[in-house]
Write a protein that holds these residues in place. Structure first.
Motif, PDB file in Angstrom:
ATOM      1  N   TRP A 196      37.625  43.137  30.869  1.00 39.64           N
ATOM      2  CA  TRP A 196      38.942  43.159  31.522  1.00 39.64           C
ATOM      3  C   TRP A 196      38.994  44.220  32.612  1.00 39.64           C
ATOM      4  O   TRP A 196      39.648  44.023  33.636  1.00 39.64           O
ATOM      5  CB  TRP A 196      40.030  43.409  30.484  1.00 39.64           C
ATOM      6  N   LEU A 197      38.315  45.336  32.397  1.00 46.73           N
ATOM      7  CA  LEU A 197      38.203  46.336  33.466  1.00 46.73           C
ATOM      8  C   LEU A 197      37.538  45.719  34.689  1.00 46.73           C
ATOM      9  O   LEU A 197      37.978  45.925  35.827  1.00 46.73           O
ATOM     10  CB  LEU A 197      37.375  47.540  33.000  1.00 46.73           C
ATOM     11  N   ALA A 198      36.476  44.961  34.432  1.00 48.86           N
ATOM     12  CA  ALA A 198      35.699  44.384  35.524  1.00 48.86           C
ATOM     13  C   ALA A 198      36.514  43.365  36.311  1.00 48.86           C
ATOM     14  O   ALA A 198      36.594  43.430  37.548  1.00 48.86           O
ATOM     15  CB  ALA A 198      34.426  43.739  34.966  1.00 48.86           C
ATOM     16  N   LEU A 199      37.121  42.432  35.613  1.00 47.05           N
ATOM     17  CA  LEU A 199      37.790  41.355  36.354  1.00 47.05           C
ATOM     18  C   LEU A 199      39.064  41.814  37.049  1.00 47.05           C
ATOM     19  O   LEU A 199      39.407  41.318  38.121  1.00 47.05           O
ATOM     20  CB  LEU A 199      38.039  40.146  35.442  1.00 47.05           C
ATOM     21  N   THR A 200      39.781  42.788  36.474  1.00 49.52           N
ATOM     22  CA  THR A 200      40.995  43.272  37.138  1.00 49.52           C
ATOM     23  C   THR A 200      40.677  44.145  38.340  1.00 49.52           C
ATOM     24  O   THR A 200      41.502  44.279  39.253  1.00 49.52           O
ATOM     25  CB  THR A 200      41.895  44.066  36.174  1.00 49.52           C
ATOM     26  N   SER A 201      39.485  44.744  38.338  1.00 53.35           N
ATOM     27  CA  SER A 201      39.106  45.602  39.462  1.00 53.35           C
ATOM     28  C   SER A 201      38.357  44.842  40.554  1.00 53.35           C
ATOM     29  O   SER A 201      38.408  45.228  41.721  1.00 53.35           O
ATOM     30  CB  SER A 201      38.241  46.762  38.976  1.00 53.35           C
ATOM     31  N   ILE A 256      42.756  51.995  34.634  1.00 46.71           N
ATOM     32  CA  ILE A 256      41.601  52.657  34.029  1.00 46.71           C
ATOM     33  C   ILE A 256      40.347  52.408  34.849  1.00 46.71           C
ATOM     34  O   ILE A 256      39.499  53.298  35.026  1.00 46.71           O
ATOM     35  CB  ILE A 256      41.407  52.155  32.579  1.00 46.71           C
ATOM     36  N   ALA A 257      40.240  51.184  35.384  1.00 46.45           N
ATOM     37  CA  ALA A 257      39.040  50.801  36.135  1.00 46.45           C
ATOM     38  C   ALA A 257      38.825  51.657  37.374  1.00 46.45           C
ATOM     39  O   ALA A 257      37.688  51.764  37.863  1.00 46.45           O
ATOM     40  CB  ALA A 257      39.121  49.325  36.522  1.00 46.45           C
ATOM     41  N   GLN A 258      39.872  52.265  37.890  1.00 46.66           N
ATOM     42  CA  GLN A 258      39.727  53.092  39.092  1.00 46.66           C
ATOM     43  C   GLN A 258      38.842  54.309  38.835  1.00 46.66           C
ATOM     44  O   GLN A 258      38.244  54.864  39.761  1.00 46.66           O
ATOM     45  CB  GLN A 258      41.110  53.553  39.586  1.00 46.66           C
ATOM     46  N   PHE A 259      38.755  54.726  37.558  1.00 49.63           N
ATOM     47  CA  PHE A 259      37.958  55.910  37.217  1.00 49.63           C
ATOM     48  C   PHE A 259      36.569  55.545  36.707  1.00 49.63           C
ATOM     49  O   PHE A 259      35.708  56.415  36.585  1.00 49.63           O
ATOM     50  CB  PHE A 259      38.692  56.738  36.153  1.00 49.63           C
ATOM     51  N   ALA A 260      36.353  54.279  36.390  1.00 50.08           N
ATOM     52  CA  ALA A 260      35.079  53.849  35.816  1.00 50.08           C
ATOM     53  C   ALA A 260      33.873  54.147  36.712  1.00 50.08           C
ATOM     54  O   ALA A 260      32.827  54.579  36.209  1.00 50.08           O
ATOM     55  CB  ALA A 260      35.132  52.361  35.471  1.00 50.08           C
ATOM     56  N   PRO A 261      33.959  53.937  38.047  1.00 42.83           N
ATOM     57  CA  PRO A 261      32.785  54.212  38.895  1.00 42.83           C
ATOM     58  C   PRO A 261      32.326  55.661  38.851  1.00 42.83           C
ATOM     59  O   PRO A 261      31.175  55.952  39.186  1.00 42.83           O
ATOM     60  CB  PRO A 261      33.282  53.829  40.300  1.00 42.83           C
ATOM     61  N   LEU A 262      33.193  56.581  38.465  1.00 46.56           N
ATOM     62  CA  LEU A 262      32.794  57.984  38.349  1.00 46.56           C
ATOM     63  C   LEU A 262      31.790  58.180  37.217  1.00 46.56           C
ATOM     64  O   LEU A 262      31.060  59.174  37.192  1.00 46.56           O
ATOM     65  CB  LEU A 262      34.027  58.859  38.102  1.00 46.56           C
ATOM     66  N   VAL A 263      31.769  57.237  36.289  1.00 43.31           N
ATOM     67  CA  VAL A 263      30.878  57.321  35.130  1.00 43.31           C
ATOM     68  C   VAL A 263      29.701  56.359  35.263  1.00 43.31           C
ATOM     69  O   VAL A 263      28.545  56.738  35.138  1.00 43.31           O
ATOM     70  CB  VAL A 263      31.653  57.038  33.828  1.00 43.31           C
ATOM     71  N   ASP A 264      30.014  55.083  35.532  1.00 43.14           N
ATOM     72  CA  ASP A 264      28.968  54.063  35.622  1.00 43.14           C
ATOM     73  C   ASP A 264      29.546  52.837  36.318  1.00 43.14           C
ATOM     74  O   ASP A 264      30.379  52.139  35.743  1.00 43.14           O
ATOM     75  CB  ASP A 264      28.458  53.698  34.230  1.00 43.14           C
ATOM     76  N   LYS A 265      29.126  52.571  37.527  1.00 44.12           N
ATOM     77  CA  LYS A 265      29.623  51.416  38.271  1.00 44.12           C
ATOM     78  C   LYS A 265      29.247  50.096  37.594  1.00 44.12           C
ATOM     79  O   LYS A 265      29.928  49.087  37.768  1.00 44.12           O
ATOM     80  CB  LYS A 265      29.085  51.434  39.698  1.00 44.12           C
ATOM     81  N   GLY A 266      28.197  50.127  36.830  1.00 36.08           N
ATOM     82  CA  GLY A 266      27.736  48.899  36.187  1.00 36.08           C
ATOM     83  C   GLY A 266      28.719  48.316  35.205  1.00 36.08           C
ATOM     84  O   GLY A 266      28.710  47.101  34.961  1.00 36.08           O
ATOM     85  N   MET A 267      29.570  49.159  34.629  1.00 41.85           N
ATOM     86  CA  MET A 267      30.523  48.637  33.643  1.00 41.85           C
ATOM     87  C   MET A 267      31.577  47.729  34.269  1.00 41.85           C
ATOM     88  O   MET A 267      32.291  47.018  33.560  1.00 41.85           O
ATOM     89  CB  MET A 267      31.200  49.788  32.883  1.00 41.85           C
ATOM     90  N   LEU A 268      31.652  47.710  35.598  1.00 38.71           N
ATOM     91  CA  LEU A 268      32.624  46.855  36.274  1.00 38.71           C
ATOM     92  C   LEU A 268      32.004  45.553  36.775  1.00 38.71           C
ATOM     93  O   LEU A 268      32.592  44.858  37.597  1.00 38.71           O
ATOM     94  CB  LEU A 268      33.248  47.615  37.461  1.00 38.71           C
ATOM     95  N   SER A 269      30.843  45.219  36.259  1.00 40.08           N
ATOM     96  CA  SER A 269      30.209  43.964  36.659  1.00 40.08           C
ATOM     97  C   SER A 269      30.746  42.812  35.827  1.00 40.08           C
ATOM     98  O   SER A 269      30.922  42.932  34.612  1.00 40.08           O
ATOM     99  CB  SER A 269      28.688  44.060  36.483  1.00 40.08           C
ATOM    100  N   TRP A 282      35.215  36.399  26.881  1.00 42.20           N
ATOM    101  CA  TRP A 282      36.354  37.272  26.570  1.00 42.20           C
ATOM    102  C   TRP A 282      37.328  37.284  27.749  1.00 42.20           C
ATOM    103  O   TRP A 282      37.447  38.257  28.464  1.00 42.20           O
ATOM    104  CB  TRP A 282      35.878  38.687  26.240  1.00 42.20           C
ATOM    105  N   THR A 283      38.004  36.179  27.931  1.00 44.27           N
ATOM    106  CA  THR A 283      38.945  36.057  29.044  1.00 44.27           C
ATOM    107  C   THR A 283      40.182  36.908  28.807  1.00 44.27           C
ATOM    108  O   THR A 283      40.528  37.246  27.668  1.00 44.27           O
ATOM    109  CB  THR A 283      39.356  34.595  29.236  1.00 44.27           C
ATOM    110  N   LEU A 284      40.878  37.230  29.869  1.00 44.93           N
ATOM    111  CA  LEU A 284      42.088  38.050  29.783  1.00 44.93           C
ATOM    112  C   LEU A 284      43.217  37.234  29.167  1.00 44.93           C
ATOM    113  O   LEU A 284      43.610  36.193  29.695  1.00 44.93           O
ATOM    114  CB  LEU A 284      42.489  38.530  31.182  1.00 44.93           C
ATOM    115  N   ASP A 285      43.746  37.695  28.042  1.00 47.93           N
ATOM    116  CA  ASP A 285      44.803  36.949  27.354  1.00 47.93           C
ATOM    117  C   ASP A 285      45.957  37.856  26.913  1.00 47.93           C
ATOM    118  O   ASP A 285      46.718  37.501  26.013  1.00 47.93           O
ATOM    119  CB  ASP A 285      44.243  36.188  26.155  1.00 47.93           C
ATOM    120  N   TYR A 286      46.069  39.040  27.518  1.00 47.05           N
ATOM    121  CA  TYR A 286      47.201  39.921  27.267  1.00 47.05           C
ATOM    122  C   TYR A 286      48.188  39.801  28.427  1.00 47.05           C
ATOM    123  O   TYR A 286      47.799  39.411  29.533  1.00 47.05           O
ATOM    124  CB  TYR A 286      46.733  41.374  27.145  1.00 47.05           C
ATOM    125  N   PRO A 287      49.470  40.157  28.211  1.00 46.10           N
ATOM    126  CA  PRO A 287      50.477  40.069  29.276  1.00 46.10           C
ATOM    127  C   PRO A 287      50.159  40.961  30.477  1.00 46.10           C
ATOM    128  O   PRO A 287      49.267  41.816  30.419  1.00 46.10           O
ATOM    129  CB  PRO A 287      51.769  40.521  28.570  1.00 46.10           C
TER     130      PRO A 287
END
Length: 235
Positions: A41-46, A76-89, A61-66
């Motif tokens: 969900w981090l990946a697809l929203t970002s 949250i995804a805005q901070f993910a690249p500071l740790v590992d850009k790969g997690m947003l694939s 695991w499709t997005l199924d929350y409101p």
């Protein structure tokens, strides 16, 4: 000492520090498939425009929350690249490494700060509801309720091991209940609506809210009360 101003007792603060230390110590523990769910969900929203968030199905695991939770993930995804850009694939296979795990665990702990604030807000509302309690009795009640909420074993197991954000979501429920206790009913309804827009499962509480609000606004027993309660509910 004024009981109503002494909500955060030293003993409760000590327990709170212990709880957060425990949550940090649980970082290396087992995690469920929900970890990959939220990573996706981090990946697809970002990576995708809003119009595609609920249609992207590369991962099972499709997005199924409101929508509010989707925007929460995007934040949250805005901070993910500071740790590992790969997690947003966006990919079908799970993505996992230690830095990604620690990042997700940390987001849960940080989000829990809202749960702590909401808990203290509820305790203050209860103090105002029963101001005649003795200082010792009031302190004991705050401590017991604070322990039951802040050190809730179920929430720790589900959020900090299994991996979810239920404490963060419960915070909105506590804020709503606190405002209802303080007779700020429109604010109470507002926080409940925010909660439902984060996780639809909380719709099961809607009948209770509907019954309470109908009782207050439509079937009010005391007809001598002024008719400005709509305004006072926001004050």
């Amino acid at each position: 000492m004024n009981e109503r101003s002494d909500v955060r007792t030293p003993s409760l603060l000590a327990v709170l520090c212990g709880v957060f230390a425990l949550k940090l110590a649980l970082f290396p523990c087992y995690h469920s498939t929900d970890f990959e769910v939220h990573r996706n969900w981090l990946a697809l929203t970002s990576q995708l425009p809003l119009s595609q968030w609920y249609f992207e199905n590369t991962s099972i695991w499709t997005l199924d929350y409101p929508p509010f939770f989707a925007w929460f993930e995007k934040g949250i995804a805005q901070f993910a690249p500071l740790v590992d850009k790969g997690m947003l694939s966006i990919q079908a296979e799970p993505y996992f490494n230690k830095s990604t795990l620690n990042f997700h665990r940390l987001t849960v702990v940080i989000a829990d700060i809202l749960f702590v604030l909401a808990t203290f807000r509820l305790l203050k509302a209860l103090d105002r509801q029963e101001p005649k309690l003795s200082e010792n009795r009031g302190r004991l009640r705050r401590f017991v309720l604070g322990i039951l909420l802040l050190a809730n074993v179920g929430l720790i197991l589900v959020d900090n091991i299994h991996f979810q954000y239920n404490s963060f979501l419960t915070a909105f429920l506590l804020l709503s209940i606190g405002d209802v206790i303080d007779e700020k009913l429109l604010w109470g309804g507002f926080w409940y609506c925010v909660l439902v827009n984060f996780k639809h499962i909380y719709l099961y509480l809607a009948p209770a809210y509907a019954a309470y609000y109908l009782r207050h606004y439509i079937f009010q027993a005391d007809k001598s009360k002024p008719n400005d309660h709509w305004i006072r509910s926001f004050s």
